[in-house]
Write a protein that holds these residues in place. Sequence first.
Motif, PDB file in Angstrom:
ATOM      1  N   UNK A  26       5.493  -7.060  -6.078  1.00  0.00           N
ATOM      2  CA  UNK A  26       6.081  -6.411  -4.907  1.00  0.00           C
ATOM      3  C   UNK A  26       6.090  -7.317  -3.678  1.00  0.00           C
ATOM      4  N   UNK A  27       5.501  -8.497  -3.808  1.00  0.00           N
ATOM      5  CA  UNK A  27       5.389  -9.457  -2.702  1.00  0.00           C
ATOM      6  C   UNK A  27       4.745  -8.799  -1.472  1.00  0.00           C
ATOM      7  N   UNK A  28       3.723  -8.013  -1.718  1.00  0.00           N
ATOM      8  CA  UNK A  28       3.041  -7.307  -0.633  1.00  0.00           C
ATOM      9  C   UNK A  28       1.600  -7.796  -0.522  1.00  0.00           C
ATOM     10  N   UNK A  29       1.216  -8.172   0.679  1.00  0.00           N
ATOM     11  CA  UNK A  29      -0.155  -8.550   0.977  1.00  0.00           C
ATOM     12  C   UNK A  29      -0.799  -7.422   1.773  1.00  0.00           C
ATOM     13  N   UNK A  30      -1.883  -6.868   1.248  1.00  0.00           N
ATOM     14  CA  UNK A  30      -2.528  -5.703   1.851  1.00  0.00           C
ATOM     15  C   UNK A  30      -3.951  -6.074   2.268  1.00  0.00           C
ATOM     16  N   UNK A  31      -4.268  -5.999   3.554  1.00  0.00           N
ATOM     17  CA  UNK A  31      -5.657  -6.231   3.966  1.00  0.00           C
ATOM     18  C   UNK A  31      -6.593  -5.233   3.305  1.00  0.00           C
ATOM     19  N   UNK A  32      -7.841  -5.640   3.086  1.00  0.00           N
ATOM     20  CA  UNK A  32      -8.789  -4.789   2.379  1.00  0.00           C
ATOM     21  C   UNK A  32      -8.935  -3.431   3.053  1.00  0.00           C
ATOM     22  N   UNK A  33      -8.959  -3.393   4.395  1.00  0.00           N
ATOM     23  CA  UNK A  33      -9.125  -2.114   5.095  1.00  0.00           C
ATOM     24  C   UNK A  33      -7.948  -1.189   4.830  1.00  0.00           C
ATOM     25  N   UNK A  34      -6.745  -1.743   4.770  1.00  0.00           N
ATOM     26  CA  UNK A  34      -5.561  -0.916   4.524  1.00  0.00           C
ATOM     27  C   UNK A  34      -5.557  -0.359   3.111  1.00  0.00           C
ATOM     28  N   UNK A  35      -5.940  -1.182   2.119  1.00  0.00           N
ATOM     29  CA  UNK A  35      -5.941  -0.691   0.748  1.00  0.00           C
ATOM     30  C   UNK A  35      -7.015   0.369   0.542  1.00  0.00           C
TER      31      UNK A  35
END
Length: 238
Positions: free
Chosen positions: A111-120
């Motif tokens: 998905x070419x998505x980078x998710x910060x740990x807090x957001x996930x």
Amino acid sequence: MPRKASDLLGAALWEHPAYYQKEDRSVPSQLVLYGPDLFDRSLWDDQIIAQFWDCQPDRQAFAARCRYSLTASNMMAANLPPMAQYRIMADYADLILELFPECIGIYWPHSQRLVPRESFARSEWNSPELHFLDGGLNIRFFNITDSDEMLFDTLGLTAIGLPDLQLHCKELEPNDAVLFLKNLAAYLYRQGDVIQDGNTVEGIGGGKWPCRHEDALAGPQRVVLDILPGKYAGGDRA
């Protein structure tokens, strides 16, 4: 003792066996972890980083913090029910964040998505079965050059056998367009590829918006389900 780069760890999921008819046997799926390695920044160009909407306020600065990587996958799982596969990967991502408190985020290549740990960790969804979409679905936004038109699409659904979505529009509130695609993506994720050419969906503010499969306007090349948003349609299609 620190482990050397490109080490491999594996764990069998005995409660999730996959049956292979040719061999007439069941094999447990496996969680696999490679690394650590130096992060390969060539994976991301400026166009990909521009869609890291979770990494506010400075997407470039967040991307620059990514110096090392671990690669996680679920092997021998192709014959598991799809929703079971996705639930395992979402749970695995949670586990990695728990085991590695210095991990700053998770990148989902499909998905070419980078998710910060807090957001996930703070799921966007009210159902655990949709947690996979916290990383597995990317809703992208483009301004059309020299116009007042916008393009919204999704990335990530094609990789799991569903059509990505596309909305070419004008005069729509971007947050409304994102929420519209998010809800429609969740519907397809649960129900499957059930929207056919000529079918309609409930539009923003009411009305029926027709759908049709088309080639994507924004790469990567793929067939998407394009939604024609009535009076808000871009490209003189209304």
